[in-house]
Design a protein around this motif. Structure first.
Motif, PDB file in Angstrom:
ATOM      1  N   ASN A 251       0.846  -1.131  -0.360  1.00  0.00           N
ATOM      2  CA  ASN A 251       0.269  -0.017  -0.127  1.00  0.00           C
ATOM      3  C   ASN A 251       1.264   1.378   0.012  1.00  0.00           C
ATOM      4  N   VAL A 252       1.042   1.904  -0.554  1.00  0.00           N
ATOM      5  CA  VAL A 252       2.185   2.799  -1.342  1.00  0.00           C
ATOM      6  C   VAL A 252       1.343   3.786  -1.883  1.00  0.00           C
ATOM      7  N   THR A 253       2.010   4.821  -2.036  1.00  0.00           N
ATOM      8  CA  THR A 253       1.901   6.247  -3.029  1.00  0.00           C
ATOM      9  C   THR A 253       3.521   6.953  -2.895  1.00  0.00           C
ATOM     10  N   GLY A 254       3.747   7.026  -4.261  1.00  0.00           N
ATOM     11  CA  GLY A 254       4.883   7.931  -4.718  1.00  0.00           C
ATOM     12  C   GLY A 254       5.498   6.891  -5.131  1.00  0.00           C
ATOM     13  N   PHE A 255       6.385   7.321  -6.241  1.00  0.00           N
ATOM     14  CA  PHE A 255       6.952   6.829  -7.072  1.00  0.00           C
ATOM     15  C   PHE A 255       8.054   7.726  -7.500  1.00  0.00           C
ATOM     16  N   ASN A 256       9.523   7.441  -7.916  1.00  0.00           N
ATOM     17  CA  ASN A 256      10.213   8.135  -8.377  1.00  0.00           C
ATOM     18  C   ASN A 256      10.383   7.483 -10.017  1.00  0.00           C
ATOM     19  N   LEU A 257      10.543   8.124 -10.700  1.00  0.00           N
ATOM     20  CA  LEU A 257      10.475   7.682 -12.268  1.00  0.00           C
ATOM     21  C   LEU A 257      12.195   8.333 -12.683  1.00  0.00           C
ATOM     22  N   PHE A 258      12.643   7.322 -13.164  1.00  0.00           N
ATOM     23  CA  PHE A 258      13.444   7.604 -14.055  1.00  0.00           C
ATOM     24  C   PHE A 258      13.473   7.063 -15.455  1.00  0.00           C
ATOM     25  N   ARG A 259      14.516   7.951 -16.833  1.00  0.00           N
ATOM     26  CA  ARG A 259      14.084   7.907 -18.271  1.00  0.00           C
ATOM     27  C   ARG A 259      14.986   7.140 -18.237  1.00  0.00           C
ATOM     28  N   ASP A 260      14.432   7.015 -19.875  1.00  0.00           N
ATOM     29  CA  ASP A 260      16.022   6.114 -20.916  1.00  0.00           C
ATOM     30  C   ASP A 260      16.684   5.083 -20.098  1.00  0.00           C
ATOM     31  N   VAL A 261      16.244   4.667 -18.843  1.00  0.00           N
ATOM     32  CA  VAL A 261      17.086   3.137 -18.843  1.00  0.00           C
ATOM     33  C   VAL A 261      16.928   2.068 -18.696  1.00  0.00           C
ATOM     34  N   PRO A 262      18.420   1.582 -19.805  1.00  0.00           N
ATOM     35  CA  PRO A 262      18.238   0.835 -21.189  1.00  0.00           C
ATOM     36  C   PRO A 262      17.694  -0.915 -20.363  1.00  0.00           C
ATOM     37  N   PRO A 263      17.681  -1.484 -20.861  1.00  0.00           N
ATOM     38  CA  PRO A 263      17.030  -2.694 -20.146  1.00  0.00           C
ATOM     39  C   PRO A 263      18.811  -3.870 -19.373  1.00  0.00           C
ATOM     40  N   GLN A 264      19.780  -3.244 -19.871  1.00  0.00           N
ATOM     41  CA  GLN A 264      21.032  -4.238 -19.469  1.00  0.00           C
ATOM     42  C   GLN A 264      21.510  -3.212 -17.813  1.00  0.00           C
ATOM     43  N   ILE A 265      20.776  -2.213 -17.514  1.00  0.00           N
ATOM     44  CA  ILE A 265      21.153  -1.025 -16.743  1.00  0.00           C
ATOM     45  C   ILE A 265      20.119  -1.444 -15.634  1.00  0.00           C
ATOM     46  N   ALA A 266      18.893  -1.434 -15.927  1.00  0.00           N
ATOM     47  CA  ALA A 266      17.897  -1.975 -15.010  1.00  0.00           C
ATOM     48  C   ALA A 266      18.151  -3.473 -14.332  1.00  0.00           C
ATOM     49  N   GLU A 267      18.094  -4.070 -15.289  1.00  0.00           N
ATOM     50  CA  GLU A 267      18.777  -5.988 -14.883  1.00  0.00           C
ATOM     51  C   GLU A 267      19.689  -5.801 -13.702  1.00  0.00           C
ATOM     52  N   MET A 268      20.503  -4.804 -13.939  1.00  0.00           N
ATOM     53  CA  MET A 268      22.002  -5.051 -13.039  1.00  0.00           C
ATOM     54  C   MET A 268      21.628  -4.713 -12.016  1.00  0.00           C
TER      55      MET A 268
END
Length: 286
Positions: A251-268
């Motif tokens: 039950n959470v409210t509020g997110f920080n969005l990071f854009r242009d994140v390549p899949p490899q960096i997101a996965e790592m």
């Protein structure tokens, strides 16, 4: 605190090479950069973008796009600044410790619990809350085996954090401590849109500093705050419907969005924190 020297940092983007200007800048920095770009080639693009309106202290995003990496090197040379060809997002991500590394280096002891004002991190709502000191809370639910406690120093507005496992404890950094508890509870909190390269992180599960910087340097945009994450789903009649993202049973409210994140960096990033990404299609407009 000190001012970092100016530098052109390559972005980990596909297509034509791109680099952002980081570090100190003067009122005429953009003009000097434009002149350098024009002298190298008329085809070179320079884009100056304001950050989110809420981030008044964050400088503008200045990105240069060329047809070849050597042109970025030439632009930097004309400005007498450094050019970092290996994206700093990759370098920071590889340099950062993992959650396992961090916990291995923690020094555990059997110290008594501090009698200062304290709160306990609730992994189900990702917030620190006041809780009774007994082994059970008001609902009769037993405290978790691993808990993160926040203590406020008397007569000071500073806080310290201790991770507790039964009677043993260790002082930790807040952000690493939160992910240790989240991992112990087997909760997944990182959301990724693999089509739009957006990574969403709950504000209550803020990333450790180096990992957050790595994601920010994927685009040069500061993370954008949003209260709810609308999922994008196509209904039978081909219209688009939106609904709030449900992160497991949190039950959470509020997110920080990071854009242009390549899949490899997101996965790592997820692997570093021992998380499994939740793959979602998000209806977000920047």
């Amino acid at each position: 605190m000190y001012i970092a020297p100016p530098v052109l940092i390559r972005l980990p983007s596909g297509g034509f090479p791109q680099a952002i200007l980081a570090g100190v800048r003067t009122p005429n920095t953009i003009d000097k950069l434009r002149n350098a770009c024009q002298s190298v080639g008329q085809h070179i693009n320079i884009d100056v973008t304001e950050q989110s309106s809420e981030l008044i202290l964050v400088p503008k995003r200045i990105v240069v796009q060329t047809e070849d990496v050597s042109e970025l090197q030439e632009i930097a040379a004309q400005l007498a600044i450094d050019f970092i060809e290996i994206p700093s997002s990759w370098s920071l991500l590889h340099f950062s410790a993992s959650l396992e590394d961090y916990l291995i280096n923690c020094q555990w002891s059997n110290e008594p619990e501090l009698n200062w004002k304290s709160k306990t991190f609730d992994e189900n709502i990702l917030r620190f809350i006041f809780s009774p000191s007994s082994i059970e809370d008001n609902s009769g639910k037993r405290k978790p085996d691993l808990r993160l406690s926040q203590y406020k120093r008397p007569h000071q507005n500073t806080k310290i954090y201790y991770l507790w496992q039964e009677e043993r404890c260790t002082q930790v950094e807040r952000d690493w401590g939160r992910y240790a508890v989240i991992k112990a509870a087997k909760i997944q909190v990182l959301i990724y849109d693999k089509h739009r390269f957006i990574m969403a992180v709950p504000v209550g599960a803020k990333l450790p500093q180096l990992l957050e910087r790595a994601l920010t340097l994927c685009s040069g945009y500061a993370p954008m705050f949003i209260e709810e994450l609308p999922l994008q789903q196509r209904a039978i009649n081909s219209s688009i419907s939106k609904e709030k993202v449900v992160v497991t049973n949190l039950n959470v409210t509020g997110f920080n969005l990071f854009r242009d994140v390549p899949p490899q960096i997101a996965e790592m990033t997820a692997v570093k924190l021992e998380q499994t990404m939740l793959i979602k299609s998000l209806d977000i407009k920047f």
